[in-house]
Write a protein that holds these residues in place. Structure first.
Motif, mmCIF file in Angstrom:
data_model
loop_
_atom_site.group_PDB
_atom_site.id
_atom_site.type_symbol
_atom_site.label_atom_id
_atom_site.label_comp_id
_atom_site.label_asym_id
_atom_site.label_seq_id
_atom_site.Cartn_x
_atom_site.Cartn_y
_atom_site.Cartn_z
ATOM 1 N N GLU A 151 71.093 20.070 45.171
ATOM 2 C CA GLU A 151 70.832 19.536 43.733
ATOM 3 C C GLU A 151 71.528 20.622 42.872
ATOM 4 O O GLU A 151 72.026 20.028 41.655
ATOM 5 C CB GLU A 151 69.364 19.567 43.693
ATOM 6 N N ALA A 155 74.527 19.583 40.065
ATOM 7 C CA ALA A 155 74.287 20.064 38.651
ATOM 8 C C ALA A 155 75.586 21.073 38.020
ATOM 9 O O ALA A 155 75.739 20.668 37.039
ATOM 10 C CB ALA A 155 73.145 20.597 38.498
ATOM 11 N N GLU A 158 78.671 18.941 37.774
ATOM 12 C CA GLU A 158 78.562 18.180 36.486
ATOM 13 C C GLU A 158 78.811 18.865 35.235
ATOM 14 O O GLU A 158 79.409 18.534 34.270
ATOM 15 C CB GLU A 158 77.354 17.415 36.530
ATOM 16 N N ALA A 159 78.599 20.275 35.389
ATOM 17 C CA ALA A 159 78.710 21.024 34.300
ATOM 18 C C ALA A 159 80.146 21.479 34.005
ATOM 19 O O ALA A 159 80.520 22.108 33.192
ATOM 20 C CB ALA A 159 77.612 22.407 34.410
ATOM 21 N N GLU A 186 75.911 24.845 29.710
ATOM 22 C CA GLU A 186 75.574 23.663 30.461
ATOM 23 C C GLU A 186 74.615 23.940 31.190
ATOM 24 O O GLU A 186 73.543 23.047 31.343
ATOM 25 C CB GLU A 186 76.769 22.917 30.943
ATOM 26 N N LEU A 187 74.730 24.893 31.947
ATOM 27 C CA LEU A 187 73.572 25.133 33.209
ATOM 28 C C LEU A 187 72.494 25.657 32.375
ATOM 29 O O LEU A 187 71.203 25.283 32.919
ATOM 30 C CB LEU A 187 74.279 26.175 34.087
ATOM 31 N N ALA A 190 70.619 22.604 31.221
ATOM 32 C CA ALA A 190 69.981 21.861 32.566
ATOM 33 C C ALA A 190 68.696 22.572 32.778
ATOM 34 O O ALA A 190 68.215 22.185 33.883
ATOM 35 C CB ALA A 190 71.033 21.727 33.542
#
Length: 248
Positions: A151, A155, A158-159, A186-187, A190
């Motif tokens: 997972e 993520a 995607e970042a 971005e992380l 999230a």
């Protein structure tokens, strides 16, 4: 080193030995000044400065020191004209070293770095001697406890990350060096905790150190270089096992 965790252990061990907070702040101050001089004092438009500010805050650098360093870079306060220089060389057992220096005196720095290599079984090389063994990358650290690897990998990708490695309770996220701060942001958005984000020289391959005597020699060179006032960071491709690290 073999992964960020072991590299961190080296640095934490070193920090515990000398506890030179003033030296840490000096290094951070130089980076803040250079970053501000390079692209202005607004971290919103200066990714390098944004990273430097985050590192300074993480180290509990006093706010006055931080702001003064930035103003020296923007010219609002009188400051020193720093130069960034990279030195490359070889250490014991064929290990490679990259030494990043921030200095106001090139001759002093060159002399000190050369002496550190020669006194501890290494030799200073020419430009490009070992840089081809490393890649300039963004490196972001996220605690992995309670987080599924797959997972998190999704993520991170995607970042904008390139790769993720899990080791010793941490995810190490690798990015293009120009994207380090953006990926870290971005992380955070999230919901992940970012404990470190920096641009680093990552070795393509590592030299395994398998005996205590060689480990001591390699670490002696690393620490001698890291102790120099003008040295901002030291990168190497040596890989010392946890068992040997405990004996140092």
């Amino acid at each position: 080193m073999a992964g960020h965790s072991k590299w961190s252990n080296i640095k934490h061990r070193k920090g515990a030995q000398d506890a030179k907070r003033a030296k840490v702040f000096t290094r951070l101050g130089k980076e803040l000044t250079i970053a501000a001089k390079e692209a202005g004092g607004d971290p919103g438009f200066n990714p390098r400065l944004r990273l430097a500010i985050e590192k300074a805050k993480a180290a509990n650098m006093p706010k006055d020191n931080l702001e003064r360093a930035i103003k020296k870079g923007t010219g609002e306060l009188e400051g020193v004209d720093y130069m960034e220089i990279r030195y490359e060389g070889y250490g014991p057992a064929g290990t490679a070293f990259i030494v990043e220096v921030v200095t106001d005196n090139k001759n002093r720095s060159a002399s000190e770095v050369r002496a550190a290599f020669s006194k501890r079984g290494g030799n200073l090389g020419t430009d490009g001697a070992v840089a081809w063994m490393f890649q300039k990358k963004g490196e972001i650290i996220v605690p992995s406890e309670g987080i599924d690897y797959d997972e998190f990998m999704m993520a991170a990708l995607e970042a904008g990350a390139d790769d993720v490695i899990e080791e010793d309770g941490e995810f190490t996220v690798y990015t293009e060096y120009t994207e380090c701060n953006n990926v870290a942001e971005e992380l955070k958005k999230a919901g992940f905790t970012v404990t470190e984000a920096e641009v680093a020289m990552i070795p393509d391959n590592k030299v395994a150190i398998t005996d205590l005597d060689t480990a001591k020699k390699v670490m002696a060179l690393y620490e001698a270089l890291d102790d120099l006032d003008d040295v901002n960071d030291v990168y190497s491709n040596f890989d010392i096992s946890d068992e040997l690290l405990e004996q140092l």
